[in-house]
Design a protein around this motif. Structure first.
Motif, short mmCIF file in Angstrom:
data_model
loop_
_atom_site.label_atom_id
_atom_site.label_comp_id
_atom_site.label_asym_id
_atom_site.label_seq_id
_atom_site.Cartn_x
_atom_site.Cartn_y
_atom_site.Cartn_z
N PHE A 185 48.48 24.28 35.52
CA PHE A 185 49.57 23.83 36.37
C PHE A 185 49.55 24.43 37.78
O PHE A 185 50.15 23.88 38.70
N ARG A 186 48.87 25.57 38.02
CA ARG A 186 48.79 26.14 39.36
C ARG A 186 47.36 26.58 39.66
O ARG A 186 46.63 27.02 38.76
N ALA A 187 46.98 26.47 40.93
CA ALA A 187 45.66 26.91 41.38
C ALA A 187 45.83 27.87 42.56
O ALA A 187 46.62 27.61 43.48
N TYR A 188 45.12 28.98 42.50
CA TYR A 188 45.17 30.00 43.55
C TYR A 188 43.76 30.16 44.11
O TYR A 188 42.82 30.45 43.38
N THR A 189 43.63 29.97 45.42
CA THR A 189 42.31 29.99 46.06
C THR A 189 42.26 31.06 47.14
O THR A 189 43.20 31.21 47.93
N ASN A 190 41.15 31.80 47.15
CA ASN A 190 40.93 32.84 48.15
C ASN A 190 39.53 32.62 48.72
O ASN A 190 38.52 32.86 48.04
N LYS A 191 39.45 32.14 49.98
CA LYS A 191 38.17 31.88 50.63
C LYS A 191 37.92 32.89 51.75
O LYS A 191 38.85 33.30 52.43
N ARG A 192 36.65 33.24 51.90
CA ARG A 192 36.28 34.13 53.00
C ARG A 192 34.98 33.67 53.63
O ARG A 192 33.99 33.42 52.94
N VAL A 193 34.99 33.52 54.96
CA VAL A 193 33.78 33.25 55.73
C VAL A 193 33.64 34.41 56.71
O VAL A 193 34.48 34.58 57.60
N LEU A 194 32.62 35.21 56.51
CA LEU A 194 32.44 36.45 57.26
C LEU A 194 33.70 37.31 57.14
O LEU A 194 34.04 37.75 56.05
N PHE A 195 34.43 37.51 58.28
CA PHE A 195 35.61 38.36 58.23
C PHE A 195 36.92 37.56 58.17
O PHE A 195 38.01 38.15 58.22
N PHE A 196 36.80 36.23 58.08
CA PHE A 196 37.99 35.38 58.09
C PHE A 196 38.33 34.96 56.67
O PHE A 196 37.49 34.41 55.96
N GLY A 229 46.09 33.08 32.86
CA GLY A 229 45.19 32.67 33.94
C GLY A 229 43.74 32.84 33.56
O GLY A 229 43.39 33.62 32.68
N VAL A 230 42.88 32.10 34.28
CA VAL A 230 41.45 32.18 34.03
C VAL A 230 40.70 31.79 35.29
O VAL A 230 41.19 30.98 36.10
N ASP A 231 39.53 32.36 35.47
CA ASP A 231 38.67 31.98 36.59
C ASP A 231 38.30 30.49 36.47
O ASP A 231 37.95 30.02 35.39
N TYR A 232 38.39 29.78 37.57
CA TYR A 232 38.13 28.33 37.59
C TYR A 232 36.75 28.00 37.03
O TYR A 232 36.56 26.96 36.39
N TYR A 233 35.78 28.87 37.26
CA TYR A 233 34.40 28.57 36.87
C TYR A 233 34.07 29.01 35.44
O TYR A 233 32.95 28.79 34.98
N ASN A 234 35.03 29.61 34.76
CA ASN A 234 34.82 30.04 33.37
C ASN A 234 35.18 28.88 32.44
O ASN A 234 36.25 28.84 31.84
N LYS A 284 36.93 32.31 45.69
CA LYS A 284 37.45 32.64 44.36
C LYS A 284 38.61 31.70 44.04
O LYS A 284 39.48 31.48 44.89
N VAL A 285 38.60 31.17 42.82
CA VAL A 285 39.66 30.26 42.40
C VAL A 285 40.17 30.71 41.03
O VAL A 285 39.38 30.96 40.12
N TYR A 286 41.49 30.80 40.93
CA TYR A 286 42.10 31.22 39.68
C TYR A 286 43.09 30.14 39.24
O TYR A 286 43.92 29.69 40.04
N ILE A 287 42.97 29.72 37.99
CA ILE A 287 43.84 28.66 37.47
C ILE A 287 44.83 29.26 36.48
O ILE A 287 44.45 30.02 35.60
#
Length: 581
Positions: free
Chosen positions: A554-565, A534-539, A399-402
């Motif tokens: 001006f800012r990007a917030y990223t939340n990545k998940r692979v399985l439980f990490f 703010g807005v979703d990067y893919y919108n 998930k990426v939020y700009i």
């Protein structure tokens, strides 16, 4: 006393309540009855019968002595569609009861319940609370059992404000928070509580009262009392044909009503009825201030009690300084239904007790049961595409939020006054028809919390439908970015635009741009120098819309998940772009 019971129905009731002699005997009977009878007296009953005549058939159970004097009176009604029996007032009657001479006060209701069984053969008849001062001996009458009528009732201590005891009012008026909020209102302009007796003024105030009530009830209980009842507003207005039987008050601030209360009253008691307040003012507690001012008014007008009526509302405890025992009866007209009701109640109590013993919150169990109940309907809506996406998300998710910024020092907005862009018009949210991923009740409940934080709502309606909404929050605080579960720290003097939504039926019509122009101008006028959103990067559609209006990422917030990490990161938009997103 020798007496007989008679039943009057429908058109005969309307004919009878037009006769002055009958009304006079009705009033006289109420005057000599020792229990509370205000909900069974002419001002309330006649008004309700007339306003709801197309929904309910009026039904009077009357007791007369041997010389035809009125000695007993129970006002009932029969729903014309479902045929269920209720007391006049139905849910709008705080108390369900009767009026009778002392000599037959216990025999009369027994005869009435028996007559209802013989006439209509219902399975169950649920009453609301018996009026204070009502004897319960008759509920154990052998005559009921002999007629195969079985009774269940429960007792509750109902809150009462005894105005003869000055301590409660003194404490409320001395409260620092109360004083501060009253002073805040007084700084705006005039601040006072008015008792309204004029019918025409009541009619003029009713649209505002009904929208405040529906909004608050939708937020708290998921109901809209006025929207779902076409007769309700007129019922309250028509009650003002008898102004001394009602106590309708309005709390005014700077020429605007911020809270209302409409209750019934007799010579010594005002009964809590419909109370509501302006949702936008929730942070200033207008409902609490109304009750405090109402206590002063009732004391000065010579009332002894403010009956806060039964119910689990916490705010009632704040004003209560006394309690009275009242009872809630239910009548079963066959033994099996009564046995099943007893069994169900005992089972529920045992389960609740067992869960508490195991340190399990019963409410959680009920919620789990409700969730499991909805699973079949959810399964019906699952497609292969949705299933594939869901399975993919279990392995990997990004998930990426700009966040965008607009500098009002660099871009001075042109003046705007768009009459179709509404500010703080909370009632527009009641025109929401779905589509934003939340129910109307959830949307309105969130709005109440946001108004409490001082946030500002912008809306546009089209053909009676909520077409657009957006929220503005003040800067200088932390804002949770729900999409990525991270925080954004906004600078002082800025404003945040968020939770923007356009109904799909009204997209591509420039509503977001129109609202944005109005919002930008209003924020500029307030003295703020920056706007963030703010807005979703893919919108991409919404991102292009923001950029076309002078917003810069001006800012990007990223939340990545692979399985439980899971890994969260924050960076400037420039460095985010260089990394390729």
């Amino acid at each position: 006393m020798n007496w007989k019971l008679s039943v009057v129905r429908d058109k005969e009731v309307f004919s009878l309540i037009e006769q002055e002699k009958f009304i006079a005997s009705w009033k006289q009977l109420a005057k000599i009855d020792n229990k509370v009878t205000v909900i069974q007296e002419p001002p309330f009953v006649i008004t309700w019968y007339k306003q709801y005549q197309f929904e309910f058939e009026p039904l009077l159970l009357l007791g007369h002595d041997l010389v035809d004097n009125l000695v007993g009176f129970m006002p009932l009604a029969r729903n014309r569609n479902n045929h269920f029996i209720t007391h006049a007032g139905y849910r709008q009657g705080e108390y369900h009861g009767w009026i009778a001479r002392t000599e037959i006060d216990e025999d009369f209701p027994v005869a009435c319940v028996t007559a209802v069984k013989n006439l209509f053969n219902p399975r169950i008849w649920k009453w609301r609370w018996l009026p204070p001062g009502t004897s319960t001996n008759w509920l154990n009458s052998k005559s009921l059992t002999e007629n195969h009528i079985y009774v269940k009732y429960r007792k509750q201590e109902s809150p009462l404000w005894d105005l003869n005891n000055p301590d409660k009012l003194k404490k409320l008026l001395a409260n620092k928070s109360t004083k501060s909020k009253i002073n805040r209102y007084k700084k705006r302009g005039s601040f006072f509580l008015e008792r309204v007796k004029d019918k025409e003024k009541t009619r003029q105030l009713m649209p505002l009262l009904r929208s405040q009530c529906d909004f608050r009830q939708e937020a708290v209980h998921g109901t809209t009392p006025f929207l779902s009842d076409a007769n309700k507003a007129d019922f309250y207005v028509e009650r003002q044909n008898y102004p001394d039987a009602n106590h309708f008050t309005v709390l005014w601030s700077d020429g605007k009503p911020v809270a209302f209360h409409f209750g019934a009253c007799d010579h010594q008691t005002v009964y809590l009825g419909l109370s509501t307040f302006d949702p936008v003012e929730v942070k200033n507690s207008p409902g609490s201030l109304l009750f405090t001012e109402l206590g002063k008014m009732l004391r000065d007008e010579g009332y002894r009690y403010f009956d806060l009526t039964p119910g689990g509302d916490e705010y009632k405890e704040r004003y209560a300084n006394s309690y009275q025992s009242i009872y809630l009866p239910t009548f079963y007209f066959n033994r099996t239904d009564k046995i099943m009701a007893d069994l169900k109640e005992k089972t529920r109590k045992l389960v609740k007790k067992a869960l508490i013993k195991l340190s399990i919150n019963p409410e959680k169990i009920y919620r789990i049961g409700d969730y499991l109940h909805r699973i079949p309907n959810r399964l019906k809506r699952i497609t292969l595409k949705k299933l594939f996406k869901a399975l993919t998300r279990t392995v990997y998710e990004k998930k990426v939020y700009i966040y965008y910024r607009k500098n009002l020092k660099e871009i001075v907005p042109p003046p705007v006054d768009d009459p179709e862009v509404h500010v703080q018009r909370y009632e527009d949210l009641l025109a929401y028809t779905g589509g934003a991923g939340v129910s109307r009740s959830e949307l309105v409940s969130r709005a109440m919390n946001r108004f409490a934080r001082g946030e500002i709502l912008y809306t546009i309606t089209q053909n009676g439908v909520l077409a657009y909404y957006g929220w503005i929050a003040a800067g200088g605080q932390e804002h949770k970015l729900g999409r990525v579960d991270m925080l954004f720290h906004s600078p002082e003097g800025s404003r945040i635009i968020y939770d923007v939504y356009t109904d799909p039926r009204f997209r591509q019509q420039g509503l977001a741009k129109r609202s944005s122009r109005q919002i930008t101008w209003d924020i500029y006028q307030s003295g703020a120098t920056e706007i963030y959103g703010g807005v979703d990067y893919y919108n991409m559609a919404w991102r292009r819309s923001l950029e076309s209006r002078g917003y810069v990422p001006f800012r990007a917030y990223t939340n990545k998940r692979v399985l439980f990490f899971r890994k969260k990161s924050e960076s400037s938009y420039e460095s985010f772009s260089k990394r390729g997103g």
